[in-house]
Enzyme design. Structure first.
Site, mmCIF file in Angstrom:
data_model
loop_
_atom_site.group_PDB
_atom_site.id
_atom_site.type_symbol
_atom_site.label_atom_id
_atom_site.label_comp_id
_atom_site.label_asym_id
_atom_site.label_seq_id
_atom_site.Cartn_x
_atom_site.Cartn_y
_atom_site.Cartn_z
ATOM 1 N N HIS A 1 57.879 -107.317 32.027
ATOM 2 C CA HIS A 1 58.853 -107.957 31.139
ATOM 3 C C HIS A 1 59.896 -108.766 31.907
ATOM 4 O O HIS A 1 60.612 -109.574 31.321
ATOM 5 C CB HIS A 1 59.527 -106.915 30.231
ATOM 6 C CG HIS A 1 60.491 -105.994 30.961
ATOM 7 N ND1 HIS A 1 60.101 -104.788 31.482
ATOM 8 C CD2 HIS A 1 61.828 -106.113 31.247
ATOM 9 C CE1 HIS A 1 61.147 -104.180 32.036
ATOM 10 N NE2 HIS A 1 62.210 -104.989 31.899
ATOM 11 N N ASP B 1 53.384 -102.457 31.988
ATOM 12 C CA ASP B 1 54.669 -103.102 32.266
ATOM 13 C C ASP B 1 54.835 -103.322 33.770
ATOM 14 O O ASP B 1 55.905 -103.079 34.346
ATOM 15 C CB ASP B 1 55.832 -102.289 31.701
ATOM 16 C CG ASP B 1 57.133 -103.086 31.656
ATOM 17 O OD1 ASP B 1 57.060 -104.330 31.709
ATOM 18 O OD2 ASP B 1 58.225 -102.461 31.595
ATOM 19 N N SER C 1 65.489 -103.278 36.353
ATOM 20 C CA SER C 1 64.050 -103.243 36.042
ATOM 21 C C SER C 1 63.237 -103.814 37.186
ATOM 22 O O SER C 1 63.539 -104.899 37.712
ATOM 23 C CB SER C 1 63.771 -104.044 34.771
ATOM 24 O OG SER C 1 64.383 -103.416 33.665
#
Length: 586
Positions: free
Chosen positions: A313, A346, A429
């Site tokens: 993402h 992811d 992230s």
């Protein structure tokens, strides 16, 4: 009574010694002829000065001066003794008496017992004429007491008490002194005209008792204590004044604050500082831009060829013709391109070129992680590069799903995650989660934030102590597939799940649910004996409560792994053995 004949005069001195030198032309005595000089008036005793003029009998006559500067020695009179009873003074060293001087206003010496013409007993003045002493010009000195003149044989005998009758003074030096009495006047304790022990005592006595040794010690102690108190008061006042001055004026000079010396930069290798020091050169910040979207994330170096692992993402906005800029810890920047990504896991891999000195982070084993182990998270929360936080592993195998923003659930990620309380915020992230050895055990991917997903100021919410990371074992397999083939494979069971089932467990769909066979013919599930409507309650003995959890547990394995499934069918529970199949990823 007839008038008395005048007293015979002593014969004139004709054998006076002559000086051995010429006479002084100025007539200065004693070398010249006698000059017009006279003895100075005597100084009276204070008691005599303060007494009435009529008390002639108690008047005190000072001792005469010794001739030619010789000091006189006198016998101290008894207190209260009249002047007439005092002994004649002597010349020290000679033993000779000195004739009393003539007091102005008084002829001769007052003799006790004599009768004055007016009938009083004050005494009759008489002036004796002492003989001269050879060798001492003009000095009326004799070796004995002054003798009384002897009248001629043919002279008439004086009548005692008659006017003009000469009276001889008794030898006062042989008269015994009257007994001493206690002094009444303080001046009698200090008499400059008296000699002997009375003159040798204290000069200023008031009659008070003399302080003893203990009293003197007490006074000394009181003086010391008083001095100490005074010194303390003065010191306190001075110190307070100096303190006020320093406070108001900033000290006497330039202010220099104490500081610890510079220490070596080495830290414990297993500490947070040691771990961060080794890992930071391998952690990068990714700035992604493209189309109408953009963002910031974190990644870490996998090898020296320039491969960097991050979240899918994070690089998603670059898929629409955007770009990725990688910033290294030392400030060096480089452009990167996407090698491969998988939204189901992811995970994504990007690559930089033209960069040398890349230092890859060592990969650990997530199966070795235990709850409570210390961990360190590194990332760029809110674009703050190189931020280091620490915490522990709060839990393992947390089934989480993330994404789903596309609406068709094609971007939903299923992660059997490691839970940590290390602060993780937007921007972390794709960053590494390190163990105590500095090895990567997870890839930070998701957080649980406030209910509405926003912070109190309306911005993006931050960490509340619930962070989740993809286990490194899963990340390693996916990264290798993305680098080698550009895509990742997913392990599958070969069944369709009823995601709306609200019971405990994961229920296999039926033909009525979709109109198609929910069990793929010839697939892993069909070969294991799974039937439509079966409810899978456990995988390898671990409970499964929903369809999402079954997917997470399945994707935690590799294709070809064998699983033991617990299935409920018609109220009965049975165990099936299944070998996972494989499907291509996105």
């Amino acid at each position: 009574m007839g008038s008395a004949e005048p007293a015979p005069q002593p014969p004139a001195v004709t054998d006076r010694p002559k000086p051995l030198h010429d006479p002084d032309p100025y007539g200065t005595p004693p070398y010249g002829e006698p000059g017009p000089w006279a003895p100075a008036p005597p100084v009276q005793h204070p008691a005599a000065a303060s007494a009435p003029a009529t008390a002639a009998a108690d008047a005190t006559v000072p001792p005469p001066a010794a001739p030619d500067g010789l000091a006189l020695a006198s016998v101290p009179p008894a207190p209260g003794m009249p002047a007439s009873d005092r002994p004649a003074p002597r010349i020290p060293g000679t033993g000779a008496f000195v004739a009393p001087p003539t007091v102005p206003g008084v002829s001769g010496t007052a003799v006790p017992g004599a009768t004055a013409p007016d009938g009083s007993d004050a005494g009759v003045p008489h002036t004796p004429s002492p003989p001269a002493v050879p060798g001492v010009p003009g000095a009326p000195v004799s070796d004995t007491a002054p003798p009384t003149p002897t009248p001629a044989p043919d002279a008439p005998q004086p009548v005692p008490g008659a006017p003009g009758t000469p009276v001889t003074a008794p030898e006062v030096h042989s008269r015994p002194a009257p007994p001493a009495t206690a002094p009444v006047d303080p001046w009698r304790r200090y008499d400059p005209w008296a000699g002997g022990p009375a003159a040798a005592g204290p000069l200023q006595q008031t009659g008070a008792a003399v302080a003893g040794l203990e009293q003197l010690r007490r006074r000394r102690r009181r003086s010391l204590v008083g001095g100490a108190l005074l010194l303390a008061l003065v010191s306190g006042g001075v110190g307070g004044g100096v303190g006020v001055y320093l406070e108001r004026n900033g000290g006497m000079g330039a202010v220099e604050l104490p500081q610890a010396p510079v220490e070596a930069g080495d830290r414990d290798a297993d500490g947070v500082a040691g771990i961060a020091g080794r890992a930071l050169p391998s952690v990068v910040t990714l700035h992604v831009s493209g189309g109408e979207a953009g963002g910031t994330g974190t990644g870490f170096v996998l090898d020296t060829r320039g491969h960097i692992l991050t979240n899918s993402h994070v690089v998603e906005p670059a898929g629409s013709g955007g770009g990725i800029s990688v910033v290294f810890n030392g400030g060096q920047t480089a452009e990167a391109e996407v090698v491969g990504k998988d939204s189901g896991y992811d995970l994504a891999v990007v690559k930089v070129t033209g960069v040398r000195g890349l230092k890859p982070l060592p990969l650990g084993n997530s199966d070795n992680v235990r709850v409570g182990d210390p961990v360190v998270a590194i990332g760029a929360p809110f674009d703050l590069e190189g931020t280091v936080t620490s915490g522990i592993i709060s839990a393992k195998e947390r089934p989480i799903t993330a994404g789903g923003g596309s609406g068709d659930a094609s971007d939903v990620s299923y992660v059997d995650a490691l839970q940590t309380d290390a602060p993780i915020n937007p921007g972390n992230s794709g960053g590494p989660l390190l163990d105590a050895r500095g090895q990567v055990v997870g890839i930070n991917s998701a957080i649980r934030s406030a209910a509405d997903g926003t912070g109190p100021d309306g911005g993006q919410a931050g960490s509340i102590g619930l962070g989740f990371a993809i286990p490194v074992n899963q990340g390693k397999r996916v990264a290798e597939e993305l680098i080698n083939t550009g895509r990742a494979t997913h392990p599958v069971i070969g069944v369709t799940l009823d995601m709306d089932y609200s019971g405990d467990g994961a229920r296999v769909g039926t033909e009525e649910d979709g109109g198609s066979d929910p069990v793929t013919a010839g697939g892993p599930g069909d070969r294991a004996g799974i039937r439509p409507g079966d409810v899978i309650t456990a995988v390898d003995g671990r409970r499964v409560h929903s369809g999402e959890e079954l997917i997470v547990k399945t994707r935690a394995h590799r294709p070809g792994d064998r699983l033991e499934l617990t299935v409920e069918r018609d109220g009965e529970e049975r165990t099936l053995s299944l070998v996972l199949g494989s499907s291509g990823g996105s």
